[in-house]
Design a protein around this motif. Structure first.
Motif, PDB file in Angstrom:
ATOM      1  N   ILE A   7     -50.433  -9.104 -53.737  1.00 47.91           N
ATOM      2  CA  ILE A   7     -50.696 -10.666 -53.358  1.00 47.91           C
ATOM      3  C   ILE A   7     -50.948 -11.388 -54.598  1.00 47.91           C
ATOM      4  CG2 ILE A   7     -51.466  -9.667 -50.801  1.00 47.91           C
ATOM      5  CD1 ILE A   7     -54.685 -10.832 -51.505  1.00 47.91           C
ATOM      6  N   LYS A   8     -50.755 -12.314 -53.828  1.00 46.82           N
ATOM      7  CA  LYS A   8     -50.593 -14.226 -55.565  1.00 46.82           C
ATOM      8  C   LYS A   8     -51.712 -13.990 -55.373  1.00 46.82           C
ATOM      9  CE  LYS A   8     -46.914 -16.849 -53.601  1.00 46.82           C
ATOM     10  NZ  LYS A   8     -46.874 -17.639 -53.520  1.00 46.82           N
ATOM     11  N   ASP A   9     -52.685 -14.211 -56.472  1.00 48.47           N
ATOM     12  CA  ASP A   9     -54.319 -14.759 -57.345  1.00 48.47           C
ATOM     13  C   ASP A   9     -55.213 -15.807 -56.529  1.00 48.47           C
ATOM     14  OD1 ASP A   9     -52.701 -15.918 -59.047  1.00 48.47           O
ATOM     15  OD2 ASP A   9     -54.414 -15.628 -60.827  1.00 48.47           O
ATOM     16  N   THR A  10     -54.492 -16.403 -55.418  1.00 48.77           N
ATOM     17  CA  THR A  10     -54.359 -17.208 -55.497  1.00 48.77           C
ATOM     18  C   THR A  10     -54.964 -16.535 -53.703  1.00 48.77           C
ATOM     19  OG1 THR A  10     -52.321 -17.913 -54.935  1.00 48.77           O
ATOM     20  CG2 THR A  10     -52.946 -19.554 -56.486  1.00 48.77           C
ATOM     21  N   GLU A  11     -53.910 -16.160 -53.305  1.00 50.38           N
ATOM     22  CA  GLU A  11     -54.274 -15.462 -52.085  1.00 50.38           C
ATOM     23  C   GLU A  11     -56.289 -14.398 -51.662  1.00 50.38           C
ATOM     24  OE1 GLU A  11     -51.174 -13.734 -50.364  1.00 50.38           O
ATOM     25  OE2 GLU A  11     -49.569 -15.586 -50.828  1.00 50.38           O
ATOM     26  N   ALA A  12     -56.332 -13.649 -52.601  1.00 53.32           N
ATOM     27  CA  ALA A  12     -57.567 -13.350 -52.836  1.00 53.32           C
ATOM     28  C   ALA A  12     -58.253 -14.178 -52.709  1.00 53.32           C
ATOM     29  CB  ALA A  12     -57.467 -12.353 -54.089  1.00 53.32           C
ATOM     30  N   PRO A  13     -59.461 -13.153 -51.842  1.00 51.08           N
ATOM     31  CA  PRO A  13     -61.090 -14.645 -51.605  1.00 51.08           C
ATOM     32  C   PRO A  13     -61.413 -13.890 -53.276  1.00 51.08           C
ATOM     33  CG  PRO A  13     -61.307 -12.359 -50.772  1.00 51.08           C
ATOM     34  CD  PRO A  13     -59.745 -12.580 -51.362  1.00 51.08           C
ATOM     35  N   ARG A  14     -62.367 -15.400 -53.303  1.00 48.14           N
ATOM     36  CA  ARG A  14     -63.446 -15.237 -55.424  1.00 48.14           C
ATOM     37  C   ARG A  14     -64.080 -13.876 -54.785  1.00 48.14           C
ATOM     38  NH1 ARG A  14     -60.437 -15.939 -58.505  1.00 48.14           N
ATOM     39  NH2 ARG A  14     -58.635 -16.456 -56.956  1.00 48.14           N
ATOM     40  N   PRO A  15     -64.170 -13.369 -55.936  1.00 47.53           N
ATOM     41  CA  PRO A  15     -66.007 -12.995 -55.431  1.00 47.53           C
ATOM     42  C   PRO A  15     -67.203 -13.459 -55.603  1.00 47.53           C
ATOM     43  CG  PRO A  15     -64.625 -12.759 -58.267  1.00 47.53           C
ATOM     44  CD  PRO A  15     -64.160 -14.068 -57.117  1.00 47.53           C
ATOM     45  N   ALA A  16     -67.906 -12.609 -54.178  1.00 47.33           N
ATOM     46  CA  ALA A  16     -69.246 -13.777 -53.892  1.00 47.33           C
ATOM     47  C   ALA A  16     -70.385 -13.232 -55.357  1.00 47.33           C
ATOM     48  CB  ALA A  16     -69.940 -12.747 -53.130  1.00 47.33           C
ATOM     49  N   ARG A  17     -71.343 -14.098 -55.428  1.00 54.36           N
ATOM     50  CA  ARG A  17     -72.340 -14.708 -56.211  1.00 54.36           C
ATOM     51  C   ARG A  17     -73.191 -13.486 -55.506  1.00 54.36           C
ATOM     52  NH1 ARG A  17     -71.459 -15.890 -61.388  1.00 54.36           N
ATOM     53  NH2 ARG A  17     -74.037 -16.916 -61.271  1.00 54.36           N
ATOM     54  N   GLN A  18     -74.114 -12.567 -56.943  1.00 58.05           N
ATOM     55  CA  GLN A  18     -74.689 -12.098 -56.264  1.00 58.05           C
ATOM     56  C   GLN A  18     -75.802 -13.178 -55.811  1.00 58.05           C
ATOM     57  OE1 GLN A  18     -74.305  -8.757 -56.493  1.00 58.05           O
ATOM     58  NE2 GLN A  18     -77.178  -8.759 -55.423  1.00 58.05           N
ATOM     59  N   THR A  19     -77.103 -12.909 -54.967  1.00 65.66           N
ATOM     60  CA  THR A  19     -77.724 -13.702 -53.942  1.00 65.66           C
ATOM     61  C   THR A  19     -79.041 -12.329 -53.966  1.00 65.66           C
ATOM     62  OG1 THR A  19     -76.821 -12.553 -51.761  1.00 65.66           O
ATOM     63  CG2 THR A  19     -76.218 -14.970 -52.818  1.00 65.66           C
ATOM     64  N   GLY A  20     -80.186 -12.667 -53.160  1.00 67.89           N
ATOM     65  CA  GLY A  20     -81.161 -12.057 -53.471  1.00 67.89           C
ATOM     66  C   GLY A  20     -81.834 -11.957 -54.558  1.00 67.89           C
ATOM     67  N   ARG A  21     -82.326 -10.617 -54.180  1.00 68.74           N
ATOM     68  CA  ARG A  21     -83.858 -10.599 -55.563  1.00 68.74           C
ATOM     69  C   ARG A  21     -83.325 -10.044 -56.656  1.00 68.74           C
ATOM     70  NH1 ARG A  21     -84.129  -5.258 -56.935  1.00 68.74           N
ATOM     71  NH2 ARG A  21     -83.020  -4.053 -55.187  1.00 68.74           N
ATOM     72  N   LEU A  22     -81.710  -9.683 -56.474  1.00 67.25           N
ATOM     73  CA  LEU A  22     -80.614  -9.187 -58.031  1.00 67.25           C
ATOM     74  C   LEU A  22     -80.225 -11.381 -58.888  1.00 67.25           C
ATOM     75  CD1 LEU A  22     -79.306  -6.280 -57.421  1.00 67.25           C
ATOM     76  CD2 LEU A  22     -80.793  -6.100 -59.030  1.00 67.25           C
ATOM     77  N   ALA A  23     -80.080 -11.458 -58.139  1.00 65.86           N
ATOM     78  CA  ALA A  23     -80.076 -13.085 -58.596  1.00 65.86           C
ATOM     79  C   ALA A  23     -80.952 -13.576 -60.054  1.00 65.86           C
ATOM     80  CB  ALA A  23     -79.900 -13.982 -58.047  1.00 65.86           C
ATOM     81  N   PRO A  24     -82.263 -13.304 -59.705  1.00 69.94           N
ATOM     82  CA  PRO A  24     -82.651 -14.247 -60.975  1.00 69.94           C
ATOM     83  C   PRO A  24     -82.742 -13.762 -61.845  1.00 69.94           C
ATOM     84  CG  PRO A  24     -83.968 -14.124 -58.472  1.00 69.94           C
ATOM     85  CD  PRO A  24     -82.786 -13.578 -58.053  1.00 69.94           C
ATOM     86  N   ARG A  25     -82.554 -11.637 -61.765  1.00 68.10           N
ATOM     87  CA  ARG A  25     -82.629 -10.786 -63.011  1.00 68.10           C
ATOM     88  C   ARG A  25     -81.716 -11.321 -63.306  1.00 68.10           C
ATOM     89  NH1 ARG A  25     -83.783  -4.620 -62.317  1.00 68.10           N
ATOM     90  NH2 ARG A  25     -85.804  -5.817 -62.227  1.00 68.10           N
TER      91      ARG A  25
END
Length: 84
Positions: A7-25
């Motif tokens: 598919i076109k790269d514009t159609e692909a969903p963006r990667p999710a940012r890490q949340t929760g307990r790992l995000a601060p680390r």
């Protein structure tokens, strides 16, 4: 078998940012990577319960997330790294 589609790269969903307990680390290690200028090296001494290998992996992954490359090495249980 998995179904493969191109598919076109514009159609692909963006990667999710890490949340929760790992995000601060993750942000902590990204700050370490960003703090080391060219021609200098960072030094991380593991806290009790941490392994040098785990710290080196976190530095490498943080650098990759920031579009950089980190060279890590361990001497006497201390992690050193450079960023390019």
């Amino acid at each position: 078998m998995a179904e493969f589609t191109v598919i076109k790269d514009t159609e692909a969903p963006r990667p999710a940012r890490q949340t929760g307990r790992l995000a601060p680390r993750m942000r902590e290690y990204e700050k370490y990577v960003e703090s080391v200028p060219a021609g200098r090296a960072g030094k991380l001494v593991p806290a009790p319960g941490e392994t040098p290998r785990a710290i080196a992996m976190r530095i490498s992954r943080a650098a990759r997330r920031l579009g950089k490359s980190a060279n890590t090495w361990v001497v006497d249980g201390v992690v050193y790294f450079t960023v390019s």
